[in-house]
Each structure stands twice: as structure tokens, then as C-alpha cells.
Design an enzyme around this catalytic site. Structure first.
Site, PDB file in Angstrom:
ATOM      1  N   ASN A  10     -11.446   6.774  57.953  1.00 48.16           N
ATOM      2  CA  ASN A  10     -11.854   5.958  59.096  1.00 48.16           C
ATOM      3  C   ASN A  10     -10.696   5.017  59.396  1.00 48.16           C
ATOM      4  OD1 ASN A  10     -12.963   4.174  60.894  1.00 48.16           O
ATOM      5  ND2 ASN A  10     -14.511   3.345  59.489  1.00 48.16           N
ATOM      6  N   LYS A  12     -10.378   2.914  61.714  1.00 47.58           N
ATOM      7  CA  LYS A  12     -10.799   1.626  62.292  1.00 47.58           C
ATOM      8  C   LYS A  12      -9.898   1.265  63.489  1.00 47.58           C
ATOM      9  CE  LYS A  12     -12.863   0.444  57.903  1.00 47.58           C
ATOM     10  NZ  LYS A  12     -13.309  -0.562  56.963  1.00 47.58           N
ATOM     11  N   HIS A  95     -21.686   2.281  60.927  1.00 42.70           N
ATOM     12  CA  HIS A  95     -20.738   1.642  60.009  1.00 42.70           C
ATOM     13  C   HIS A  95     -21.096   0.161  59.892  1.00 42.70           C
ATOM     14  CE1 HIS A  95     -17.099  -0.020  58.299  1.00 42.70           C
ATOM     15  NE2 HIS A  95     -16.858   1.200  57.847  1.00 42.70           N
ATOM     16  N   GLU A  97     -19.400  -2.441  59.857  1.00 39.90           N
ATOM     17  CA  GLU A  97     -18.723  -3.340  60.809  1.00 39.90           C
ATOM     18  C   GLU A  97     -19.411  -3.288  62.170  1.00 39.90           C
ATOM     19  OE1 GLU A  97     -14.782  -1.812  60.035  1.00 39.90           O
ATOM     20  OE2 GLU A  97     -14.965  -2.629  58.017  1.00 39.90           O
ATOM     21  N   GLU A 167     -21.799   3.044  51.877  1.00 40.42           N
ATOM     22  CA  GLU A 167     -20.708   2.081  51.812  1.00 40.42           C
ATOM     23  C   GLU A 167     -21.273   0.694  51.509  1.00 40.42           C
ATOM     24  OE1 GLU A 167     -17.074   3.754  54.122  1.00 40.42           O
ATOM     25  OE2 GLU A 167     -18.219   2.480  55.476  1.00 40.42           O
ATOM     26  N   GLY A 173     -12.994  -3.005  52.149  1.00 38.05           N
ATOM     27  CA  GLY A 173     -11.809  -3.800  52.449  1.00 38.05           C
ATOM     28  C   GLY A 173     -11.592  -4.966  51.493  1.00 38.05           C
ATOM     29  N   SER A 213     -13.137   0.655  49.369  1.00 36.94           N
ATOM     30  CA  SER A 213     -11.963   0.496  48.513  1.00 36.94           C
ATOM     31  C   SER A 213     -11.631   1.737  47.684  1.00 36.94           C
ATOM     32  CB  SER A 213     -12.105  -0.742  47.618  1.00 36.94           C
ATOM     33  OG  SER A 213     -12.194  -1.910  48.416  1.00 36.94           O
TER      34      SER A 213
HETATM   35  P1  13P Z   1     -11.771   0.476  52.800  1.00 37.02           P
HETATM   36  O1  13P Z   1     -11.476   1.820  52.183  1.00 37.02           O
HETATM   37  O2  13P Z   1     -10.607  -0.138  53.502  1.00 37.02           O
HETATM   38  O3  13P Z   1     -12.465  -0.434  51.831  1.00 37.02           O
HETATM   39  O4  13P Z   1     -12.840   0.765  53.990  1.00 37.02           O
HETATM   40  C1  13P Z   1     -13.975   1.505  53.710  1.00 37.02           C
HETATM   41  C2  13P Z   1     -14.659   1.826  54.988  1.00 37.02           C
HETATM   42  O5  13P Z   1     -15.256   0.976  55.614  1.00 37.02           O
HETATM   43  C3  13P Z   1     -14.562   3.211  55.485  1.00 37.02           C
HETATM   44  O6  13P Z   1     -15.428   3.422  56.568  1.00 37.02           O
END
Ligand code: 13P
Length: 250
Positions: A10, A12, A95, A97, A167, A173, A213
């Protein structure tokens, strides 16, 4: 049942069109020795360029979201019809976010799921708890609500291609990864919830990805767990050598 591994990146809100195409070029070096499905989710702006750059690779290309209306006066929104028009075949929905920063509720997500299914997009549906919810013992209740409400009204046949991504919000992150045991326990619980909701056969076949992560030095242990069928990777999917090592996990 053996489930085909699914390794997803992803991206982002990263990468211009040019950077996206360069990243795809870098990912062509992966051997894909585990014969995994490989998916990348660039920004809307790069979708079509990534589809073209991925020709012949087998990479699946996903949007990171889509709206639930086909068209109309919805400034800035992107419809599943438009996503399909780029050549993308998959969409990430729910997601964390999107849920926490942009107001995607279970009810909205339920409509997005319907719209994506209507247009034949394969959905990667994300669920996960916050740290506070985990620490107060609510993880399973939170995830169950996300699954029941987000997928309400759709049966196993309609959802046959669905992929779930677990997740934990506290691991996204942050550099804090769930331990392989925490991932396995939650994935097992999710599979049991899906058995109740959509039947045993569905639950046995559905792929459940872990995200939060994930990196080259923890992917092997996570992928070794029975109920972990793949990973959804953020930061480390932006660097070709790192993501290639994740794709070719041991
Ligand atoms: P990270 O791998 O940067 O922690 O992000 C995970 C994520 O949100 C994937 O959709």
C-alpha cells in the site's frame, strides 16, 4: 486447505507517476519464489501508469479506496467505474487511515463494498483495533463489528474473492509489529468469526493478511504462522529491494 500467499504493498500518499513507474521496474527483480499473488496499491493518479508498467508481470493493481456512487456531483471522489477504467482490478477498503482520518464508518464501507462488488473489483477489506481497544480486551469485539457491519447483506458467493487484512492500528507506521503469535491468534479468531458469518468453507479459503510495520527481518516469522496468508505492507513497499525481499520471504 492451502491458500495462495498474497503479498501487497500500500503506497499510501507517496510517489508521482514517474516514481510509481520506476518502483514497478524495480519490483520486476523479485523472483516470486513462493508463487504469491503480488498486489500494489498506488495513488489514483498513478493507477493507469502502474497498470501499463505492470503488463506481463502478473502484478495486481489496486486503488486505495473508492466511492460508492458510480458517477455524479461528488467533487474529488473516485468511483469504482473510474477505478476499473484505469485497468486496476482490486480495491482496498476500510484502511484504518480512511476510518480514522476521513470518516469511513462501517455503514459507508458497507456501501463501498456493494459498489466495488457490483463492478467486479476484488476487495481487500481492512480491520483492526486501536491500542486502547486491545488493552481493554476489546480486540475481538471491535473486529467482529467491523466484519459484521462492513460486509452486511453479502453472502459467501458474492464475497468469494474477498481478501481480509488485519492491521492493528497501533502497529501501523509505528515500527511496533504485532508478534507472530499475536498475529496468529487474531487471524485465527477472524477466521472463526468469518465461519460464523459466511460459513466454514468460506472461512477455510479466505486469505487473511497481516499489516503493520512488516519488514524484511520480520516477514519470515509472520508468514510462518498457519493463519497468516500474506502481508499488507506500507513503508517498506516503497523501496524495491526491501519489498522484493518481502515478496521472496522464506
Ligand atoms: P506500515 O507497513 O508502514 O506500518 O503500514 C502498514 C499499512 O497501513 C499497510 O496498509
Amino acid at each position: 486447505m492451502s491458500r495462495k500467499p498474497f503479498i501487497a504493498g500500500n503506497w499510501k500518499m507517496h510517489n508521482t507517476v514517474e516514481e510509481s513507474v520506476n518502483l514497478i521496474e524495480g519490483l520486476k527483480a523479485a523472483k516470486n519464489k513462493n508463487n504469491a499473488d503480488i498486489m500494489v496499491a498506488p495513488s489514483f493518479t498513478s493507477l493507469n501508469a502502474v497498470v501499463k508498467a505492470s503488463a506481463g508481470t502478473g502484478f495486481k493493481v489496486a486503488a486505495q479506496d473508492c466511492y460508492y456512487e458510480d458517477k455524479g456531483a461528488f467533487t474529488s471522489q473516485v468511483s469504482p467505474v473510474q477505478v476499473k477504467g484505469t485497468g486496476a482490478t482490486h480495491v482496498i477498503l476500510g484502511h484504518s487511515e480512511r476510518r480514522s482520518l476521513f470518516g469511513d464508518t462501517d455503514e459507508i464501507l458497507n456501501k463501498k463494498v456493494g459498489a466495488a462488488l457490483n463492478h467486479g473489483l476484488v476487495i481487500v477489506f481492512c480491520v483492526g483495533e486501536t491500542l486502547e481497544q486491545r488493552e481493554s480486551g476489546k480486540t475481538e469485539k471491535v473486529i467482529k463489528d467491523q466484519l459484521v457491519n462492513g460486509l452486511k447483506g453479502f453472502g459467501a458467493e458474492q464475497l468469494k474473492d474477498l481478501v481480509i487484512a488485519y492491521e492493528p492500528v497501533w502497529a501501523i507506521g509505528t515500527g511496533k509489529t504485532a508478534t507472530p503469535e499475536q498475529a496468529q491468534d487474531t487471524h485465527k479468531a477472524i477466521r472463526a468469526m468469518l465461519a460464523e458469518q459466511l460459513g466454514k468453507e468460506f472461512a477455510a479459503g479466505v486469505r487473511i493478511l497481516y499489516g503493520g510495520s512488516v519488514k524484511a527481518d520480520n516477514v519470515d516469522a509472520i508468514m510462518a504462522k498457519e493463519d497468516v496468508d500474506g502481508v499488507l505492507v506500507g513503508g517498506q513497499s516503497l523501496i524495491a529491494e526491501k519489498f522484493n525481499r518481502i515478496i521472496d520471504y522464506n
